[in-house]
Write an enzyme that holds these catalytic residues in place. Structure first.
Site, PDB file in Angstrom:
ATOM      1  N   ARG A 133      20.378  26.851 -32.495  1.00 25.75           N
ATOM      2  CA  ARG A 133      19.551  27.404 -33.565  1.00 25.75           C
ATOM      3  C   ARG A 133      18.392  28.189 -32.945  1.00 25.75           C
ATOM      4  O   ARG A 133      17.889  27.807 -31.896  1.00 25.75           O
ATOM      5  CB  ARG A 133      18.971  26.276 -34.430  1.00 25.75           C
ATOM      6  CG  ARG A 133      19.972  25.630 -35.351  1.00 25.75           C
ATOM      7  CD  ARG A 133      19.405  24.385 -35.996  1.00 25.75           C
ATOM      8  NE  ARG A 133      19.143  23.320 -35.018  1.00 25.75           N
ATOM      9  CZ  ARG A 133      17.954  22.800 -34.762  1.00 25.75           C
ATOM     10  NH1 ARG A 133      16.877  23.247 -35.387  1.00 25.75           N
ATOM     11  NH2 ARG A 133      17.806  21.801 -33.884  1.00 25.75           N
ATOM     12  N   ARG A 142       6.925  24.393 -24.921  1.00 23.20           N
ATOM     13  CA  ARG A 142       6.991  23.602 -23.700  1.00 23.20           C
ATOM     14  C   ARG A 142       8.265  23.950 -22.922  1.00 23.20           C
ATOM     15  O   ARG A 142       9.330  24.126 -23.507  1.00 23.20           O
ATOM     16  CB  ARG A 142       6.999  22.115 -24.056  1.00 23.20           C
ATOM     17  CG  ARG A 142       6.548  21.181 -22.937  1.00 23.20           C
ATOM     18  CD  ARG A 142       6.215  19.827 -23.554  1.00 23.20           C
ATOM     19  NE  ARG A 142       7.429  19.158 -24.044  1.00 23.20           N
ATOM     20  CZ  ARG A 142       8.203  18.410 -23.255  1.00 23.20           C
ATOM     21  NH1 ARG A 142       7.892  18.205 -22.004  1.00 23.20           N
ATOM     22  NH2 ARG A 142       9.280  17.827 -23.736  1.00 23.20           N
ATOM     23  N   CYS A 176      14.709  29.438 -32.104  1.00 23.62           N
ATOM     24  CA  CYS A 176      13.383  28.832 -32.064  1.00 23.62           C
ATOM     25  C   CYS A 176      12.468  29.493 -33.087  1.00 23.62           C
ATOM     26  O   CYS A 176      12.527  30.700 -33.280  1.00 23.62           O
ATOM     27  CB  CYS A 176      12.819  28.995 -30.659  1.00 23.62           C
ATOM     28  SG  CYS A 176      11.060  28.692 -30.510  1.00 23.62           S
ATOM     29  N   CYS A 216       9.005  32.531 -24.416  1.00 24.86           N
ATOM     30  CA  CYS A 216       8.585  31.591 -25.459  1.00 24.86           C
ATOM     31  C   CYS A 216       7.426  30.706 -24.984  1.00 24.86           C
ATOM     32  O   CYS A 216       7.465  30.135 -23.889  1.00 24.86           O
ATOM     33  CB  CYS A 216       9.765  30.711 -25.874  1.00 24.86           C
ATOM     34  SG  CYS A 216       9.308  29.575 -27.207  1.00 24.86           S
ATOM     35  N   CYS A 248       9.273  31.609 -30.994  1.00 19.69           N
ATOM     36  CA  CYS A 248       9.460  32.921 -30.371  1.00 19.69           C
ATOM     37  C   CYS A 248      10.428  33.814 -31.140  1.00 19.69           C
ATOM     38  O   CYS A 248      10.589  34.985 -30.816  1.00 19.69           O
ATOM     39  CB  CYS A 248       9.921  32.774 -28.922  1.00 19.69           C
ATOM     40  SG  CYS A 248      11.556  32.030 -28.764  1.00 19.69           S
ATOM     41  N   CYS A 267      15.713  30.212 -27.110  1.00 15.53           N
ATOM     42  CA  CYS A 267      14.428  30.909 -27.004  1.00 15.53           C
ATOM     43  C   CYS A 267      14.539  32.180 -26.185  1.00 15.53           C
ATOM     44  O   CYS A 267      15.446  32.355 -25.383  1.00 15.53           O
ATOM     45  CB  CYS A 267      13.412  30.015 -26.287  1.00 15.53           C
ATOM     46  SG  CYS A 267      12.886  28.603 -27.252  1.00 15.53           S
ATOM     47  N   THR A 313      17.753  19.912 -27.293  1.00 17.44           N
ATOM     48  CA  THR A 313      17.160  20.208 -28.603  1.00 17.44           C
ATOM     49  C   THR A 313      18.075  21.030 -29.480  1.00 17.44           C
ATOM     50  O   THR A 313      17.893  21.103 -30.698  1.00 17.44           O
ATOM     51  CB  THR A 313      15.831  20.987 -28.443  1.00 17.44           C
ATOM     52  OG1 THR A 313      16.115  22.213 -27.763  1.00 17.44           O
ATOM     53  CG2 THR A 313      14.808  20.187 -27.657  1.00 17.44           C
TER      54      THR A 313
HETATM   55 ZN   LIG Z   1      11.065  29.603 -28.405  1.00 20.10          ZN
END
Ligand SMILES: [Zn+2]
Length: 369
Positions: free
Chosen positions: A76, A54, A78, A51, A81, A47, A43
């Site tokens: 990048r 999922r 999240c 977090c 969180c 995080c 992705t």
């Molecule tokens: Zn996160």
């Protein structure tokens, strides 16, 4: 790993996930927040361990020490969180909880205890705590306690109660802090003052915090410091075996006279002193009391005065062992070259006392003319 110009080792590349880290991610462990962050290569997002999004597949997870490293690696943050925010972050929440814990503990919590409390390592705890509060946990705890003690001293008529309420009665504290301050095991102190009753009080004077204590024989302690707390601890350790009493009106009166002596070291205290020491120490202390205000002697000169010219060193130790600030004027002893040398209650106070005496003497000389 690479070495930066400042010589610090920083991790610039991502690390594979360890078992502990992976468990933390699976458990969404808030205690792991701030220890590391993880990026998910499929992705491109990174995080906090806690977090709520999922959980990724373990093989896609890369670990970074912090958000900056993850950003540098092209990940990048999240949105759920928000791993880059400090305010309101789980780290802040943990540190806030630690602050509350410290405020509510009766004694000074150890780093170990706090680490167990929040599940962080001691190193991590110390670092995060300082980063957020600007103080180490210990400094924070001492500040809390000082505040509490000052408040208690105003509320309670009994200083002992105030000390107890500020968490200052525990023998383990006496053990560690007493040992540090006194250079002796408190066990050696336990017999100190056994069977005697000592009345004592704290006050503030122009030289700082002041502690005055008396036995039935007379004034047995006068000490000066920047803060009341170390004075109380030292006093408590020194008379660990004694029954300690809060001041009464008659004693308040004597304390007022000691304060007056600090303001004007010229005057005579005219209170009986309870002087405890070896025969040699007592001779030195008596000789000290005969040095007129506004004059100084060297250790050598004092040794000659008591008829032991070869004992300048022992004289210096006896001066250092004096526990009655100003009443036994060891501040009137200086080095042979006139420099101040040390002073149990701070060399700046010694300087201030000598200046006060000097001014007073000049004044008297003028009046006599
Ligand atoms: Zn996160």
């Amino acid at each position: 790993m690479t070495e930066t110009m400042k010589g610090q080792i920083v991790v610039t590349a991502s690390q594979p996930v360890t078992d502990t880290q992976w468990q933390a991610i699976l458990k969404r462990d808030r205690n792991a927040d701030g220890r590391f962050i993880y990026g998910v290569i499929t992705t491109g997002i990174f995080c906090r361990p806690s977090c709520p999004a999922r959980r990724p597949n373990v093989e896609n997870v890369r670990i970074f020490p912090d958000g900056t490293a993850a950003l540098q690696a092209g990940f990048r943050p999240c949105r759920r969180c928000n791993p880059l925010s400090v305010a309101g972050s789980p780290v802040t929440a943990t540190v806030t909880a630690l602050c509350r814990h410290i405020e509510h503990s009766h004694s000074l919590p150890t780093l170990e205890e706090l680490a167990t409390q929040c599940g962080w390592s001691r190193y991590h705890l110390q670092r995060q705590f300082k980063a957020i509060t600007g103080l180490t946990p210990r400094e924070y705890a001492l500040a809390v306690r000082r505040r509490r003690l000052c408040g208690n001293l105003q509320r309670h008529s009994s200083i002992l109660r105030a000390m107890e309420d500020a968490g200052m009665e525990s023998s383990s504290q006496l053990y560690t802090q007493g040992k540090q301050m006194l250079g002796m095991l408190p066990g050696q102190y336990r017999s100190r003052g056994a069977g005697i009753t000592i009345r004592f009080a704290m006050a503030e004077c122009s030289l700082g915090s002041l502690l005055v204590a008396e036995t039935a024989q007379g004034i047995c302690a006068i000490s000066l410091g920047d803060e009341p707390e170390p004075l109380l601890l030292e006093f408590q350790a020194r008379f660990a075996g004694a029954d300690l009493l809060p001041p009464d009106p008659a004693f308040d009166d004597k304390v007022a006279r000691v304060i007056a002596l600090m303001e004007d070291p010229h005057r005579n205290l005219s209170l009986p002193l309870d002087i405890r020491g070896t025969v040699f120490q007592q001779r030195v202390w008596q000789a000290l009391q005969q040095i007129p205000p506004g004059t100084t002697l060297s250790y050598q000169e004092l040794a000659e005065k008591i008829g032991q010219p070869a004992a300048a060193r022992a004289v210096a130790s006896a001066c250092a062992a004096n526990t009655l600030a100003v009443a036994i004027p060891c501040h009137r002893i200086v080095r042979r070259d006139g420099s101040l040398s040390g002073y149990r209650w701070g060399v700046e106070r010694k300087r201030a006392l000598l200046e006060r005496e000097h001014e007073e003497s000049e004044c008297e000389k003028k009046q006599r003319r």
